[in-house]
Design a protein around this motif. Sequence first.
Motif: not given
Length: 152
Positions: A85-89
């Motif tokens: 759903l969403r890439k995290g750093k």
Amino acid sequence: MDWLRVIHGEQPSTPLTFGTGDEVRVWYRITEQGKERLGQFEGICIRSRGCGVSRSFTVRRITYGEGVERTFPVDAKIISRIEVLRKGKVHRARLYFLRRAIGKTRIQSQEPETSVGGVAIVNRTSENSAGEPERMAVAADKPAASTPPPRS
């Protein structure tokens, strides 16, 4: 490691398209009384470990104020699909500190005036004894404290 091939067969390992810190939705099969349906578990991937057929990942989410974690093997037959759903750093391989984190980090707003519970908060700057500017929050139009009426 030959026993892994006996148990899992000669299935090629599927590469993970996500990593630690990504928000994922895992669709998995649930078998109840001979019927099969798909359930979903959505949260942040806090751990990814192993390699090959023994690879697994842990997903954490908050449900009704309670933290819930679930570990999925990558090559399990119950997993239907995995959506990112969403890439995290992130800078860590294990995000165990999220277990202790409560709420979200608040970012200071750029607006000079905000309202908290019906009381306007105004940010003002004053100087301390060293002559350095010091920020303080002053409640504007603060209602007077009243005592409750006596019980009869």
